[in-house]
Design a protein around this motif. Structure first.
Motif, PDB file in Angstrom:
ATOM      1  N   ARG A  28       0.855  -1.187   0.000  1.00 29.81           N
ATOM      2  CA  ARG A  28       0.000   0.000   0.000  1.00 29.81           C
ATOM      3  C   ARG A  28       0.894   1.240   0.000  1.00 29.81           C
ATOM      4  NH1 ARG A  28      -3.012  -3.539   3.451  1.00 29.81           N
ATOM      5  NH2 ARG A  28      -1.721  -2.995   5.251  1.00 29.81           N
ATOM      6  N   VAL A  29       0.545   2.194  -0.853  1.00 31.48           N
ATOM      7  CA  VAL A  29       1.395   3.385  -1.002  1.00 31.48           C
ATOM      8  C   VAL A  29       0.512   4.640  -0.966  1.00 31.48           C
ATOM      9  CG1 VAL A  29       3.023   4.591  -2.518  1.00 31.48           C
ATOM     10  CG2 VAL A  29       3.051   2.088  -2.410  1.00 31.48           C
ATOM     11  N   PRO A  30       0.811   5.581  -0.075  1.00 32.32           N
ATOM     12  CA  PRO A  30       0.012   6.817  -0.023  1.00 32.32           C
ATOM     13  C   PRO A  30       0.319   7.718  -1.214  1.00 32.32           C
ATOM     14  CG  PRO A  30       1.807   6.925   1.567  1.00 32.32           C
ATOM     15  CD  PRO A  30       1.845   5.549   0.966  1.00 32.32           C
ATOM     16  N   PRO A  31      -0.564   8.676  -1.480  1.00 32.80           N
ATOM     17  CA  PRO A  31      -0.428   9.480  -2.711  1.00 32.80           C
ATOM     18  C   PRO A  31       0.859  10.279  -2.795  1.00 32.80           C
ATOM     19  CG  PRO A  31      -2.158  10.343  -1.280  1.00 32.80           C
ATOM     20  CD  PRO A  31      -1.780   9.018  -0.728  1.00 32.80           C
ATOM     21  N   ASN A  32       1.413  10.670  -1.670  1.00 30.39           N
ATOM     22  CA  ASN A  32       2.631  11.494  -1.763  1.00 30.39           C
ATOM     23  C   ASN A  32       3.892  10.646  -1.940  1.00 30.39           C
ATOM     24  OD1 ASN A  32       2.783  10.499   0.830  1.00 30.39           O
ATOM     25  ND2 ASN A  32       3.482  12.427   1.734  1.00 30.39           N
ATOM     26  N   ARG A  33       3.713   9.343  -2.128  1.00 31.89           N
ATOM     27  CA  ARG A  33       4.854   8.492  -2.485  1.00 31.89           C
ATOM     28  C   ARG A  33       4.727   8.012  -3.927  1.00 31.89           C
ATOM     29  NH1 ARG A  33       4.532   9.911   2.994  1.00 31.89           N
ATOM     30  NH2 ARG A  33       6.453   9.302   4.046  1.00 31.89           N
TER      31      ARG A  33
ATOM     32  N   ASN B   7       5.098   9.642  -7.949  1.00 39.90           N
ATOM     33  CA  ASN B   7       5.559  10.840  -8.651  1.00 39.90           C
ATOM     34  C   ASN B   7       4.503  11.301  -9.653  1.00 39.90           C
ATOM     35  OD1 ASN B   7       5.831   9.255 -10.954  1.00 39.90           O
ATOM     36  ND2 ASN B   7       8.031   8.985 -10.738  1.00 39.90           N
TER      37      ASN B   7
ATOM     38  N   ILE C 173       7.666   6.306  -5.833  1.00 36.42           N
ATOM     39  CA  ILE C 173       9.019   6.834  -5.655  1.00 36.42           C
ATOM     40  C   ILE C 173       9.812   5.877  -4.753  1.00 36.42           C
ATOM     41  CG2 ILE C 173       8.311   9.230  -6.004  1.00 36.42           C
ATOM     42  CD1 ILE C 173       8.326   9.602  -2.959  1.00 36.42           C
ATOM     43  N   PRO C 174      11.124   5.969  -4.779  1.00 34.15           N
ATOM     44  CA  PRO C 174      11.936   5.085  -3.922  1.00 34.15           C
ATOM     45  C   PRO C 174      11.554   5.190  -2.446  1.00 34.15           C
ATOM     46  CG  PRO C 174      13.332   6.150  -5.556  1.00 34.15           C
ATOM     47  CD  PRO C 174      11.978   6.783  -5.683  1.00 34.15           C
ATOM     48  N   GLY C 175      11.091   6.361  -2.038  1.00 37.42           N
ATOM     49  CA  GLY C 175      10.707   6.556  -0.638  1.00 37.42           C
ATOM     50  C   GLY C 175       9.487   5.752  -0.215  1.00 37.42           C
ATOM     51  N   ALA C 176       8.827   5.113  -1.160  1.00 40.45           N
ATOM     52  CA  ALA C 176       7.680   4.262  -0.804  1.00 40.45           C
ATOM     53  C   ALA C 176       8.129   2.918  -0.254  1.00 40.45           C
ATOM     54  CB  ALA C 176       6.798   4.044  -2.039  1.00 40.45           C
ATOM     55  N   PHE C 177       9.438   2.643  -0.395  1.00 39.08           N
ATOM     56  CA  PHE C 177       9.927   1.306  -0.041  1.00 39.08           C
ATOM     57  C   PHE C 177      10.959   1.394   1.080  1.00 39.08           C
ATOM     58  CE2 PHE C 177       8.580   1.448  -4.443  1.00 39.08           C
ATOM     59  CZ  PHE C 177       7.638   0.430  -4.471  1.00 39.08           C
ATOM     60  N   THR C 178      10.448   1.483   2.293  1.00 34.27           N
ATOM     61  CA  THR C 178      11.327   1.527   3.470  1.00 34.27           C
ATOM     62  C   THR C 178      10.783   0.566   4.520  1.00 34.27           C
ATOM     63  OG1 THR C 178      10.077   3.338   4.462  1.00 34.27           O
ATOM     64  CG2 THR C 178      11.946   3.957   3.083  1.00 34.27           C
TER      65      THR C 178
ATOM     66  N   PHE D  60      -5.324   5.751  -1.210  1.00 32.25           N
ATOM     67  CA  PHE D  60      -4.068   5.010  -1.278  1.00 32.25           C
ATOM     68  C   PHE D  60      -3.951   4.319  -2.632  1.00 32.25           C
ATOM     69  CE2 PHE D  60      -1.498   4.291   2.673  1.00 32.25           C
ATOM     70  CZ  PHE D  60      -2.065   5.299   3.434  1.00 32.25           C
TER      71      PHE D  60
ATOM     72  N   ARG E 199      -3.106  14.681  -4.266  1.00 33.61           N
ATOM     73  CA  ARG E 199      -3.616  15.740  -3.400  1.00 33.61           C
ATOM     74  C   ARG E 199      -3.127  17.080  -3.936  1.00 33.61           C
ATOM     75  NH1 ARG E 199      -3.264  14.597   2.867  1.00 33.61           N
ATOM     76  NH2 ARG E 199      -1.338  15.750   2.616  1.00 33.61           N
TER      77      ARG E 199
ATOM     78  N   ASP F  56       4.101  17.395  -1.283  1.00 37.79           N
ATOM     79  CA  ASP F  56       3.078  17.027  -0.300  1.00 37.79           C
ATOM     80  C   ASP F  56       3.788  16.207   0.783  1.00 37.79           C
ATOM     81  OD1 ASP F  56       1.029  16.004   1.205  1.00 37.79           O
ATOM     82  OD2 ASP F  56       0.178  14.776  -0.402  1.00 37.79           O
TER      83      ASP F  56
ATOM     84  N   TYR G 139      -1.595   9.328   6.941  1.00 42.75           N
ATOM     85  CA  TYR G 139      -1.284   8.106   6.192  1.00 42.75           C
ATOM     86  C   TYR G 139      -0.960   6.930   7.118  1.00 42.75           C
ATOM     87  CZ  TYR G 139      -0.963  11.319   2.253  1.00 42.75           C
ATOM     88  OH  TYR G 139      -1.240  12.264   1.306  1.00 42.75           O
TER      89      TYR G 139
ATOM     90  N   PHE H 189       4.002   5.659   7.756  1.00 44.34           N
ATOM     91  CA  PHE H 189       4.479   6.644   6.787  1.00 44.34           C
ATOM     92  C   PHE H 189       4.795   7.945   7.527  1.00 44.34           C
ATOM     93  CE2 PHE H 189       1.798   3.625   4.530  1.00 44.34           C
ATOM     94  CZ  PHE H 189       2.665   3.221   3.517  1.00 44.34           C
TER      95      PHE H 189
ATOM     96  N   GLU I 258      11.653  14.130  -2.297  1.00 47.36           N
ATOM     97  CA  GLU I 258      10.703  13.030  -2.117  1.00 47.36           C
ATOM     98  C   GLU I 258      10.706  12.547  -0.667  1.00 47.36           C
ATOM     99  OE1 GLU I 258      11.122  11.270  -6.675  1.00 47.36           O
ATOM    100  OE2 GLU I 258      12.070  10.191  -5.022  1.00 47.36           O
ATOM    101  N   PRO I 259       9.565  12.641   0.006  1.00 50.01           N
ATOM    102  CA  PRO I 259       9.513  12.140   1.375  1.00 50.01           C
ATOM    103  C   PRO I 259       9.566  10.619   1.404  1.00 50.01           C
ATOM    104  CG  PRO I 259       7.321  12.795   0.659  1.00 50.01           C
ATOM    105  CD  PRO I 259       8.265  13.152  -0.457  1.00 50.01           C
ATOM    106  N   ALA I 260      10.469  10.074   2.177  1.00 50.10           N
ATOM    107  CA  ALA I 260      10.536   8.619   2.310  1.00 50.10           C
ATOM    108  C   ALA I 260       9.702   8.195   3.512  1.00 50.10           C
ATOM    109  CB  ALA I 260      11.978   8.157   2.461  1.00 50.10           C
ATOM    110  N   SER I 261       9.229   6.964   3.456  1.00 48.09           N
ATOM    111  CA  SER I 261       8.287   6.516   4.478  1.00 48.09           C
ATOM    112  C   SER I 261       8.916   6.376   5.852  1.00 48.09           C
ATOM    113  CB  SER I 261       7.663   5.188   4.039  1.00 48.09           C
ATOM    114  OG  SER I 261       6.982   5.377   2.818  1.00 48.09           O
TER     115      SER I 261
ATOM    116  N   ASP J  26      14.516  11.953   0.235  1.00 45.90           N
ATOM    117  CA  ASP J  26      15.370  11.627  -0.906  1.00 45.90           C
ATOM    118  C   ASP J  26      15.472  12.844  -1.817  1.00 45.90           C
ATOM    119  OD1 ASP J  26      15.888   8.969  -0.254  1.00 45.90           O
ATOM    120  OD2 ASP J  26      14.063   8.251  -1.239  1.00 45.90           O
TER     121      ASP J  26
END
Lengths: 145, 171
Positions: A17-22, A24, A30-35, A64, A121, B60, B67, B71, B107-110, B115
């Protein structure tokens, strides 16, 4: 209720699951969705979940997105995939080994398949303030140059 | 097509001088579609800095806990740290190479880090993770020609090898 822990085959998929601000502007995660969070990156195993079911488990399903990763591709990055069922989610699986490695996160973002893209958003800003802020930054930089 | 000029809202004294002596120089678009003119030699850098501000202002970051706890939202101090680093790298590369590197995406990372992402999806791509603590950042860059760079840099140190690598694509 507890579920048995099973072995996840390489041919299966993981839903994330990935929120809208992750996402592009091109609709890619984006890479920041995977932590990792608390010891792993939380996903749902395709054996016990569909993208829609995984999305329904998010805090705000309408806002999401859902992406999937091939288990074999994840393991090819030297990451571990483990079935970690929760009392109310037999599909839950964790990916570990990501750490703070940007190469891994970039690779995951490129390997992901997008199933649902969330609505973007709108971020309202004071454009007047931005204009002045940019001008100020330019002025400072030219002074330093 | 010539950009349309708009009067600026109360320019700062220093900026007013820059504007006054630069009426015939290339235009630089800043936030809100406004246009300023500055010295030709620095207009490219000024445009990149304006692009950085625009990119930064469009992020954002998330609000509160909307979230979920998984996140995290990067704190304000970290956001400014990332922005300042991007500006410094553009400025330093312009100073040394005469060519500023382009503005990155923020880019905000979770995990609550940020980034900096240059060239997303393009032939030359660089990702750098900025954290709240510590003075170093991890980076990874990849090119369509198969080359890559990877390592750690000090945020307050010399990062010009990264700029040089990114500038390959703009020359």
């Amino acid at each position: 209720m507890s579920f048995p822990v099973e072995s996840i085959p390489d041919d299966d998929e993981l839903y994330r699951r990935v929120p809208p601000n992750r996402f592009n502007s091109a609709g890619r995660p984006i890479p920041g969705a995977f932590t990792e969070f608390r010891g792993g990156m939380s996903t749902d195993w395709s054996k016990y979940a569909t993208p829609a079911q995984s999305l329904a488990g998010s805090r705000d399903p309408k806002n999401f997105g859902i992406v999937s990763l091939d288990v074999g591709a994840v393991r090819a990055l030297s990451l571990s995939v483990a079935h970690t069922p929760r009392p109310f989610n037999q599909a839950h699986a964790d990916v570990t080994g990501i750490g703070d490695d940007p190469e891994i996160r970039l690779a995951l973002s490129k390997a992901a398949t997008v199933h649902v893209t969330p609505p973007r958003r709108s971020v309202l800003r004071n454009v007047e303030g931005l204009a002045n802020q940019a001008l100020d930054e330019i002025k400072k930089t030219l002074d330093d140059f | 097509m010539q950009p349309q000029l708009h009067p600026l809202p109360e320019p700062l004294p220093q900026a007013r001088k820059i504007l006054a002596r630069s009426q015939n120089e290339p235009a630089v678009t800043v936030g809100g579609g406004r246009v300023v003119r500055i010295d030709r030699s620095l207009s490219r850098l000024a445009q990149v800095i304006a692009d950085i501000e625009r990119s930064f202002g469009a992020v954002d970051w998330g609000d509160g806990d909307d979230y979920g706890p998984e996140f995290l939202i990067p704190p304000q101090a970290l956001r400014m740290r990332a922005r300042d680093f991007a500006v410094r790298l553009a400025r330093d590369s312009a100073h040394l190479y005469g060519h500023p590197i382009a503005a990155p995406e923020f880019e905000p990372a979770s995990d609550g880090t940020i980034d900096l992402h240059w060239g997303s999806g393009g032939p030359l791509e660089l990702l750098m993770g900025i954290r709240s603590s510590g003075d170093v950042a991890s980076f990874f860059g990849t090119s369509v020609d198969g080359t890559s760079i990877k390592g750690v840099v000090r945020l307050d140190g010399d990062c010009l090898h990264l700029a040089a690598w990114l500038l390959q694509g703009s020359r």
